[in-house]
Design a protein around this motif. Structure first.
Motif, PDB file in Angstrom:
ATOM      1  N   ILE A   1      14.518   6.869 -12.513  1.00  8.61           N
ATOM      2  CA  ILE A   1      15.122   7.705 -11.470  1.00  8.61           C
ATOM      3  C   ILE A   1      14.569   9.130 -11.548  1.00  8.61           C
ATOM      4  CG2 ILE A   1      17.265   8.770 -10.681  1.00  8.61           C
ATOM      5  CD1 ILE A   1      18.690   6.171 -11.499  1.00  8.61           C
ATOM      6  N   GLY A   2      14.572   9.715 -12.750  1.00  9.67           N
ATOM      7  CA  GLY A   2      14.069  11.080 -12.926  1.00  9.67           C
ATOM      8  C   GLY A   2      12.605  11.204 -12.547  1.00  9.67           C
ATOM      9  N   GLY A   3      11.790  10.243 -12.983  1.00 16.68           N
ATOM     10  CA  GLY A   3      10.372  10.259 -12.645  1.00 16.68           C
ATOM     11  C   GLY A   3      10.129  10.082 -11.156  1.00 16.68           C
ATOM     12  N   SER A   4      10.897   9.191 -10.532  1.00 21.74           N
ATOM     13  CA  SER A   4      10.753   8.975  -9.087  1.00 21.74           C
ATOM     14  C   SER A   4      11.142  10.221  -8.296  1.00 21.74           C
ATOM     15  CB  SER A   4      11.629   7.802  -8.635  1.00 21.74           C
ATOM     16  OG  SER A   4      11.242   6.623  -9.279  1.00 21.74           O
ATOM     17  N   LEU A   5      12.264  10.834  -8.669  1.00 21.18           N
ATOM     18  CA  LEU A   5      12.693  12.051  -7.977  1.00 21.18           C
ATOM     19  C   LEU A   5      11.676  13.175  -8.151  1.00 21.18           C
ATOM     20  CD1 LEU A   5      16.514  12.106  -8.706  1.00 21.18           C
ATOM     21  CD2 LEU A   5      15.399  11.719  -6.513  1.00 21.18           C
ATOM     22  N   TYR A   6      11.160  13.320  -9.366  1.00 22.34           N
ATOM     23  CA  TYR A   6      10.161  14.354  -9.605  1.00 22.34           C
ATOM     24  C   TYR A   6       8.908  14.096  -8.761  1.00 22.34           C
ATOM     25  CZ  TYR A   6       7.291  17.752 -12.041  1.00 22.34           C
ATOM     26  OH  TYR A   6       6.491  18.825 -12.330  1.00 22.34           O
ATOM     27  N   PHE A   7       8.467  12.842  -8.715  1.00 16.61           N
ATOM     28  CA  PHE A   7       7.296  12.476  -7.900  1.00 16.61           C
ATOM     29  C   PHE A   7       7.544  12.795  -6.433  1.00 16.61           C
ATOM     30  CE2 PHE A   7       5.029   9.436  -5.218  1.00 16.61           C
ATOM     31  CZ  PHE A   7       3.724   9.688  -5.600  1.00 16.61           C
ATOM     32  N   ILE A   8       8.722  12.431  -5.925  1.00 16.15           N
ATOM     33  CA  ILE A   8       9.037  12.679  -4.512  1.00 16.15           C
ATOM     34  C   ILE A   8       9.039  14.176  -4.218  1.00 16.15           C
ATOM     35  CG2 ILE A   8      10.889  12.551  -2.792  1.00 16.15           C
ATOM     36  CD1 ILE A   8      11.575   9.782  -4.011  1.00 16.15           C
ATOM     37  N   PHE A   9       9.692  14.958  -5.077  1.00 16.91           N
ATOM     38  CA  PHE A   9       9.777  16.395  -4.815  1.00 16.91           C
ATOM     39  C   PHE A   9       8.418  17.077  -4.931  1.00 16.91           C
ATOM     40  CE2 PHE A   9      14.403  16.111  -6.131  1.00 16.91           C
ATOM     41  CZ  PHE A   9      14.874  16.263  -4.829  1.00 16.91           C
ATOM     42  N   VAL A  10       7.621  16.709  -5.938  1.00 16.35           N
ATOM     43  CA  VAL A  10       6.354  17.404  -6.177  1.00 16.35           C
ATOM     44  C   VAL A  10       5.223  16.843  -5.315  1.00 16.35           C
ATOM     45  CG1 VAL A  10       4.595  17.897  -7.919  1.00 16.35           C
ATOM     46  CG2 VAL A  10       7.002  18.116  -8.490  1.00 16.35           C
ATOM     47  N   GLN A  11       5.037  15.537  -5.328  1.00 16.21           N
ATOM     48  CA  GLN A  11       3.892  14.947  -4.642  1.00 16.21           C
ATOM     49  C   GLN A  11       4.125  14.748  -3.139  1.00 16.21           C
ATOM     50  OE1 GLN A  11       0.953  14.513  -6.112  1.00 16.21           O
ATOM     51  NE2 GLN A  11       1.840  15.327  -7.986  1.00 16.21           N
ATOM     52  N   VAL A  12       5.304  14.269  -2.775  1.00 10.17           N
ATOM     53  CA  VAL A  12       5.564  13.966  -1.365  1.00 10.17           C
ATOM     54  C   VAL A  12       5.969  15.220  -0.591  1.00 10.17           C
ATOM     55  CG1 VAL A  12       6.983  12.606   0.221  1.00 10.17           C
ATOM     56  CG2 VAL A  12       6.192  11.582  -1.917  1.00 10.17           C
ATOM     57  N   LEU A  13       6.951  15.954  -1.131  1.00  8.95           N
ATOM     58  CA  LEU A  13       7.453  17.139  -0.442  1.00  8.95           C
ATOM     59  C   LEU A  13       6.657  18.399  -0.756  1.00  8.95           C
ATOM     60  CD1 LEU A  13      11.276  16.485  -0.836  1.00  8.95           C
ATOM     61  CD2 LEU A  13       9.842  16.027   1.150  1.00  8.95           C
ATOM     62  N   GLY A  14       5.855  18.361  -1.811  1.00 10.00           N
ATOM     63  CA  GLY A  14       5.011  19.497  -2.155  1.00 10.00           C
ATOM     64  C   GLY A  14       5.770  20.691  -2.719  1.00 10.00           C
ATOM     65  N   LEU A  15       6.925  20.451  -3.327  1.00  8.09           N
ATOM     66  CA  LEU A  15       7.699  21.547  -3.906  1.00  8.09           C
ATOM     67  C   LEU A  15       7.136  21.937  -5.268  1.00  8.09           C
ATOM     68  CD1 LEU A  15      11.327  20.376  -3.119  1.00  8.09           C
ATOM     69  CD2 LEU A  15       9.972  22.049  -1.888  1.00  8.09           C
ATOM     70  N   THR A  16       7.259  23.193  -5.607  1.00 12.16           N
ATOM     71  CA  THR A  16       6.870  23.675  -6.919  1.00 12.16           C
ATOM     72  C   THR A  16       8.118  23.710  -7.786  1.00 12.16           C
ATOM     73  OG1 THR A  16       5.196  25.059  -5.878  1.00 12.16           O
ATOM     74  CG2 THR A  16       5.765  25.558  -8.162  1.00 12.16           C
ATOM     75  N   LEU A  17       8.163  22.864  -8.790  1.00  8.80           N
ATOM     76  CA  LEU A  17       9.322  22.792  -9.674  1.00  8.80           C
ATOM     77  C   LEU A  17       8.924  23.247 -11.079  1.00  8.80           C
ATOM     78  CD1 LEU A  17      10.739  19.324  -8.596  1.00  8.80           C
ATOM     79  CD2 LEU A  17      11.461  21.570  -7.833  1.00  8.80           C
ATOM     80  N   PRO A  18       9.882  23.748 -11.852  1.00 12.74           N
ATOM     81  CA  PRO A  18       9.558  24.200 -13.215  1.00 12.74           C
ATOM     82  C   PRO A  18       9.031  23.043 -14.070  1.00 12.74           C
ATOM     83  CG  PRO A  18      11.764  24.930 -12.576  1.00 12.74           C
ATOM     84  CD  PRO A  18      11.286  24.012 -11.503  1.00 12.74           C
ATOM     85  N   VAL A  19       7.888  23.307 -14.730  1.00 15.62           N
ATOM     86  CA  VAL A  19       7.306  22.307 -15.624  1.00 15.62           C
ATOM     87  C   VAL A  19       7.939  22.420 -17.005  1.00 15.62           C
ATOM     88  CG1 VAL A  19       5.114  21.162 -15.943  1.00 15.62           C
ATOM     89  CG2 VAL A  19       5.161  23.271 -14.697  1.00 15.62           C
ATOM     90  N   GLY A  20       8.428  23.588 -17.332  1.00 14.36           N
ATOM     91  CA  GLY A  20       9.035  23.823 -18.629  1.00 14.36           C
ATOM     92  C   GLY A  20       8.118  24.577 -19.549  1.00 14.36           C
ATOM     93  N   LEU A  21       8.677  25.498 -20.303  1.00 15.14           N
ATOM     94  CA  LEU A  21       7.877  26.282 -21.233  1.00 15.14           C
ATOM     95  C   LEU A  21       7.296  25.409 -22.349  1.00 15.14           C
ATOM     96  CD1 LEU A  21      10.151  29.430 -21.519  1.00 15.14           C
ATOM     97  CD2 LEU A  21       8.056  29.171 -20.195  1.00 15.14           C
ATOM     98  N   LEU A  22       7.937  24.294 -22.646  1.00 13.97           N
ATOM     99  CA  LEU A  22       7.443  23.401 -23.689  1.00 13.97           C
ATOM    100  C   LEU A  22       6.161  22.682 -23.288  1.00 13.97           C
ATOM    101  CD1 LEU A  22      10.807  21.723 -24.789  1.00 13.97           C
ATOM    102  CD2 LEU A  22       9.593  23.578 -25.923  1.00 13.97           C
ATOM    103  N   PHE A  23       5.948  22.540 -21.973  1.00 12.66           N
ATOM    104  CA  PHE A  23       4.824  21.744 -21.489  1.00 12.66           C
ATOM    105  C   PHE A  23       3.751  22.567 -20.793  1.00 12.66           C
ATOM    106  CE2 PHE A  23       8.626  19.053 -21.437  1.00 12.66           C
ATOM    107  CZ  PHE A  23       8.232  18.117 -22.383  1.00 12.66           C
ATOM    108  N   GLU A  24       3.918  23.871 -20.758  1.00 14.49           N
ATOM    109  CA  GLU A  24       2.898  24.715 -20.108  1.00 14.49           C
ATOM    110  C   GLU A  24       1.633  24.737 -20.953  1.00 14.49           C
ATOM    111  OE1 GLU A  24       4.403  28.587 -19.320  1.00 14.49           O
ATOM    112  OE2 GLU A  24       5.397  27.953 -17.482  1.00 14.49           O
ATOM    113  N   GLU A  25       0.523  24.912 -20.281  1.00 12.85           N
ATOM    114  CA  GLU A  25      -0.770  24.965 -21.002  1.00 12.85           C
ATOM    115  C   GLU A  25      -1.081  26.365 -21.407  1.00 12.85           C
ATOM    116  OE1 GLU A  25      -3.667  23.206 -18.457  1.00 12.85           O
ATOM    117  OE2 GLU A  25      -2.572  21.355 -18.389  1.00 12.85           O
TER     118      GLU A  25
END
Length: 156
Positions: free
Chosen positions: A132-156
């Protein structure tokens, strides 16, 4: 049962107001980009009327539930408060954990709190939460093109 619904509804209404106020601190979008404040504001705008509907609901949803005249079920009150606290904690942790991990953790911890706690159920909850979490994230980022926080733990 109605007192729990009212308390939980009022709690979620208050949380919606806090989320809306907090989201206004994020920068707005530019040139057609909705920006990072859109998603939390949308969640708050949807959460408030749902909390209001829960608080104003007169009919008891569970026909087997005790009437309001019975003793207060401390376990149910604690569970409701714990879910509300979990919501607030993960909203504040969103910046550090990122949207995807926060959604998965929230869904999994809430399912563990509410449901069975045997090892097979815990694994099922984790798999369903990740889907569910992965699907929602995919929909918001890939389909809707929203910029969501990636998290300080995962930033490059």
């Amino acid at each position: 049962m109605i007192i729990y619904q009212r308390a939980l509804g009022l709690g979620f209404m208050a949380l919606a107001v806090l989320v809306f106020i907090g989201a206004r601190q994020f920068p707005p979008g530019a040139m057609g980009d909705p920006g990072p404040q859109l998603l939390p504001m949308l969640v708050a705008v949807l959460m408030f009327p749902l909390g209001l509907a829960l608080a104003l609901q007169r009919k008891v949803v569970d026909e087997n539930a005790q009437a309001d005249k019975g003793p207060v079920d401390v376990k149910r009150v604690f569970l409701s408060a714990a879910l509300l606290v979990l919501t607030v904690v993960l909203l504040f942790a969103l910046e550090w954990l990122g949207t995807a991990l926060s959604m998965v953790l929230y869904l999994w911890i809430a399912a563990v709190m509410i449901g069975k706690r045997d090892p097979l159920s815990l694994l099922r909850y984790l798999v369903v939460s990740a889907l569910i979490g992965g699907s929602l994230y995919f929909i918001f980022v890939q389909v809707l093109g929203l910029t969501l926080p990636v998290g300080l733990l995962f930033e490059e």
